[in-house]
Scaffold this active site. Structure first.
Site, PDB file in Angstrom:
ATOM      1  NE  ARG A   1     -38.156   4.396 -16.899  1.00 17.11           N
ATOM      2  CZ  ARG A   1     -39.213   3.925 -16.214  1.00 17.11           C
ATOM      3  NH1 ARG A   1     -40.406   4.491 -16.319  1.00 17.11           N
ATOM      4  NH2 ARG A   1     -39.069   2.892 -15.430  1.00 17.11           N
TER       5      ARG A   1
ATOM      6  CB  SER B   1     -15.295  -9.669   1.810  1.00 20.61           C
ATOM      7  OG  SER B   1     -13.907  -9.593   1.985  1.00 20.61           O
TER       8      SER B   1
ATOM      9  CE  LYS C   1      -6.903  -3.383   4.990  1.00 21.71           C
ATOM     10  NZ  LYS C   1      -6.029  -4.542   5.021  1.00 21.71           N
TER      11      LYS C   1
ATOM     12  CG  ASP D   1      -5.374  -7.342   7.435  1.00 22.12           C
ATOM     13  OD1 ASP D   1      -6.101  -8.249   6.971  1.00 22.12           O
ATOM     14  OD2 ASP D   1      -5.421  -6.165   7.029  1.00 22.12           O
TER      15      ASP D   1
HETATM   16  P1  NAP Z   1       1.169  -1.771  -0.466  1.00 17.80           P
HETATM   17  O1  NAP Z   1       0.866  -1.031   0.802  1.00 17.80           O
HETATM   18  O2  NAP Z   1       0.924  -1.124  -1.767  1.00 17.80           O
HETATM   19  O3  NAP Z   1       2.737  -2.159  -0.416  1.00 17.80           O
HETATM   20  C1  NAP Z   1       3.361  -2.832  -1.469  1.00 17.80           C
HETATM   21  C2  NAP Z   1       4.808  -3.160  -1.100  1.00 17.80           C
HETATM   22  O4  NAP Z   1       5.335  -3.951  -2.146  1.00 17.80           O
HETATM   23  C3  NAP Z   1       5.691  -1.937  -0.983  1.00 17.80           C
HETATM   24  O5  NAP Z   1       6.680  -2.191  -0.012  1.00 17.80           O
HETATM   25  C4  NAP Z   1       6.320  -1.833  -2.381  1.00 17.80           C
HETATM   26  O6  NAP Z   1       7.626  -1.292  -2.383  1.00 17.80           O
HETATM   27  C5  NAP Z   1       6.438  -3.288  -2.748  1.00 17.80           C
HETATM   28  N1  NAP Z   1       6.380  -3.472  -4.197  1.00 17.80           N
HETATM   29  C6  NAP Z   1       5.310  -3.236  -4.998  1.00 17.80           C
HETATM   30  N2  NAP Z   1       5.607  -3.566  -6.266  1.00 17.80           N
HETATM   31  C7  NAP Z   1       6.893  -3.988  -6.256  1.00 17.80           C
HETATM   32  C8  NAP Z   1       7.776  -4.450  -7.276  1.00 17.80           C
HETATM   33  N3  NAP Z   1       7.385  -4.554  -8.540  1.00 17.80           N
HETATM   34  N4  NAP Z   1       9.027  -4.812  -6.918  1.00 17.80           N
HETATM   35  C9  NAP Z   1       9.429  -4.702  -5.629  1.00 17.80           C
HETATM   36  N5  NAP Z   1       8.643  -4.288  -4.636  1.00 17.80           N
HETATM   37  C10 NAP Z   1       7.382  -3.933  -4.937  1.00 17.80           C
HETATM   38  O7  NAP Z   1       0.412  -3.142  -0.505  1.00 17.80           O
HETATM   39  P2  NAP Z   1      -0.033  -4.074   0.733  1.00 17.80           P
HETATM   40  O8  NAP Z   1      -1.401  -3.730   1.146  1.00 17.80           O
HETATM   41  O9  NAP Z   1       1.041  -4.075   1.743  1.00 17.80           O
HETATM   42  O10 NAP Z   1      -0.123  -5.489   0.009  1.00 17.80           O
HETATM   43  C11 NAP Z   1       1.040  -6.170  -0.393  1.00 17.80           C
HETATM   44  C12 NAP Z   1       0.702  -7.588  -0.766  1.00 17.80           C
HETATM   45  O11 NAP Z   1       0.281  -8.282   0.401  1.00 17.80           O
HETATM   46  C13 NAP Z   1      -0.507  -7.681  -1.717  1.00 17.80           C
HETATM   47  O12 NAP Z   1      -0.061  -7.721  -3.025  1.00 17.80           O
HETATM   48  C14 NAP Z   1      -1.227  -8.941  -1.310  1.00 17.80           C
HETATM   49  O13 NAP Z   1      -0.842  -9.982  -2.159  1.00 17.80           O
HETATM   50  C15 NAP Z   1      -0.694  -9.228   0.078  1.00 17.80           C
HETATM   51  N6  NAP Z   1      -1.807  -9.206   1.067  1.00 17.80           N
HETATM   52  C16 NAP Z   1      -2.377 -10.374   1.397  1.00 17.80           C
HETATM   53  C17 NAP Z   1      -3.403 -10.419   2.311  1.00 17.80           C
HETATM   54  C18 NAP Z   1      -4.017 -11.742   2.677  1.00 17.80           C
HETATM   55  O14 NAP Z   1      -5.025 -11.752   3.399  1.00 17.80           O
HETATM   56  N7  NAP Z   1      -3.461 -12.846   2.259  1.00 17.80           N
HETATM   57  C19 NAP Z   1      -3.851  -9.232   2.908  1.00 17.80           C
HETATM   58  C20 NAP Z   1      -3.228  -8.028   2.562  1.00 17.80           C
HETATM   59  C21 NAP Z   1      -2.215  -8.032   1.627  1.00 17.80           C
HETATM   60  P3  NAP Z   1       7.887   0.294  -2.437  1.00 17.80           P
HETATM   61  O15 NAP Z   1       7.725   0.784  -1.030  1.00 17.80           O
HETATM   62  O16 NAP Z   1       9.293   0.399  -2.928  1.00 17.80           O
HETATM   63  O17 NAP Z   1       6.871   0.856  -3.383  1.00 17.80           O
END
Ligand code: NAP
Length: 491
Positions: A48, A221, A275, A314
């Protein structure tokens, strides 16, 4: 290159592409003889030039002379770019190729038609794109061409064009021997093509599913769903699609999928940041009430007639993981005091479901205003996360990323109050977080985010196929992938 031909043959490739332009020194006749005589695999020989994305920097005369020498050694095919006049083609079966590294050309169909009219044995048309909807044009070309054709889009957004090529009768696709050895952007390894995406089992009737998100490269996934399809004997394949943030980008891809019913696209998992866009896309009525209240769906199911249904697996995944661990029914949540840590997307889905089953919820969040907004919407209490130690709850659910890999020694709670009997950490990487270790030492019932993660994939599989999901296989895949990630992290 000769050694790599052996490796490609051993890995199950049907053809190896010898990119002469990748060699340090342009090969002479003896070198070509050493490469191509008694070869272990059928080959396409390519040299190429830089103008079409290659590495050959010498003169055009020299470049074509090398291809002519190679042609005398009867390679299976020789790749020639479509800007080379036919009278200059080397002998043998020609793959006539066209590459656009700057984007999808406006005259894609005209280029395809010109390749099709040529006397070459095989057409090859490749373009770069970062737009997922443009990727689908590669399939249009495969459907329109009358000759054996390779039609691919390059780039991370376009990985599915490489995988699904087989469904649409492509002459072939390209895969690299291993990660880091790609000859073009977005190329998967042959191991992933064969084992993860199950190239050999894809056929014209194969149903297509995928996950839309950004970023998407590390999504588990595809591994979970493809393993589930294999275990359940379902003729389907699941691919990742990277769609840049923005409602327009999401809508363009969805329109593109629905405009092409022959794609047999039957379902999509939807992850961050799309989402809410997924909910906006589907017609009112094609979604349950609770998903509408949550304001997000993570699962789209496409019927053969093209209607799209949205679900949020979820929330049900979380509630069912909790209820299963506590040996209770969803209805038993009524009146239970639950502390939810976090007020983001995951918390929102879980709070909505908890309130739907009449649990008494307090949202603790770093930003109090966000906790208050969520609490007001779902008629519950709000507190700052720093006051979580004073909670009066029986169940705690962590919906913050505190404790997630690589920060695995952190916990959102210094101590777990004595009133707490059940601790559910939605984090699944690692499956046992520092918070869950604390909870276990205090004799609490522990629920891992791994259960929630597997539950939501199981629910998607069952919505799409109407069959019971092979849950154990799906769980095993997640565990193996997590273990491999931990191993890589250590290395
Ligand atoms: P997101 O919308 O970004 O929300 C994150 C939340 O965590 C917010 O309330 C944020 O607070 C808080 N936060 C982030 N960093 C922080 C810190 N250092 N100290 C204190 N609070 C903190 O995220 P999400 O989609 O909800 O996901 C959150 C967690 O859920 C993920 O990390 C994941 O582990 C888990 N999850 C699991 C599944 C599963 O299938 N098992 C599915 C989805 C999510 P502020 O509002 O103050 O920023």
């Amino acid at each position: 290159m000769r050694r790599q031909m052996h490796e490609a043959a051993a890995a199950g490739a049907d053809l190896a592409e010898c990119r002469l332009d990748f060699l340090k020194h342009a090969p002479d006749e003896q070198a070509l003889r050493g490469l191509l005589s008694d070869r272990p695999i059928e080959v396409i020989v390519t040299n190429r030039p830089v103008r079409q994305g290659g590495k050959f920097k010498g003169s055009e005369r020299r470049r074509l002379a090398i291809l002519r020498l190679a042609a005398q050694l009867s390679p299976t095919y020789i790749d020639v770019e479509d800007d080379v006049p036919a009278e200059d083609w080397p002998g043998g079966a020609i793959v006539l190729s066209h590459h656009d590294f700057s984007g999808m050309p406006g005259d894609l169909d005209a280029i395809a038609a010109a390749l099709d009219r040529s006397p070459a044995a095989v057409n090859k048309q490749v373009f770069m794109t970062s737009r997922a909807n443009e990727t689908l044009r590669a399939f249009d070309i495969l459907r329109a061409c009358r000759k054996p054709t390779i039609s691919l889009a390059m780039g991370e957004a376009a990985l599915c064009s490489r995988i699904l090529a087989r469904k649409f009768g492509a002459f072939g696709t390209f895969a690299s021997l291993a990660g880091g050895c790609e000859s073009a952007p977005g190329q998967p390894s042959i191991a992933d093509m064969k084992n993860l995406y199950r190239w050999d089992s894809i056929g014209p009737a194969t149903a297509v599913y995928g996950v839309i998100g950004c970023p998407i490269a590390h999504s588990m996934s595809p591994a979970i769903h493809n393993a589930a399809f294999t275990a359940a004997g379902v003729d389907a394949v699941y691919v990742p699609i990277r769609v840049e943030e923005g409602r327009d980008n999401f809508f363009r891809l969805m329109d593109g999928l629905l405009e092409r019913p022959w794609l047999d696209w039957r379902g999509l998992s939807v992850t961050i940041p799309h989402k809410e866009n997924a909910l906006a896309y589907i017609a009112a009525g094609n979604c349950d009430k609770l998903s509408r209240k949550i304001g997000a769906v993570n699962t789209l199911t496409i019927s053969p007639s093209g209607s799209v249904r949205g679900d949020n697996t979820d929330y049900s995944a979380a509630i069912d993981a909790l209820c299963h661990a506590c040996a209770m029914r969803r209805e038993d949540l009524a009146g239970k005091a639950v502390a939810v840590l976090g007020a983001g997307g995951a918390a929102r889905a879980i709070v909505a479901a908890l309130r739907r089953y009449r649990a008494e919820v307090t949202v603790f969040n770093r930003s109090l205003a966000r906790a208050e907004a969520l609490a007001e919407e779902f008629s519950c209490q709000a507190e700052a996360l720093k006051h979580a130690g004073e909670m009066n709850a029986e169940i705690v659910i962590n919906c913050t990323p505190i404790g997630m890999s690589p920060d695995i020694e952190s916990s959102p709670l210094e101590t777990i109050p004595a009133c707490v009997k059940v601790v559910f950490d939605t984090i699944y990487n690692p499956a046992t977080t520092a918070l869950l270790r604390q909870a276990d030492q205090q004799g609490c019932v522990c629920v891992s985010g791994l259960d929630m993660f597997v539950n939501q994939a199981v629910a998607q599989f069952e919505l799409w196929t109407g069959r019971p999901a092979p849950r154990d296989v799906m769980r095993q895949v997640v565990q193996q992938r997590l273990a491999a990630r931990t191993e890589r992290g250590r290395a």
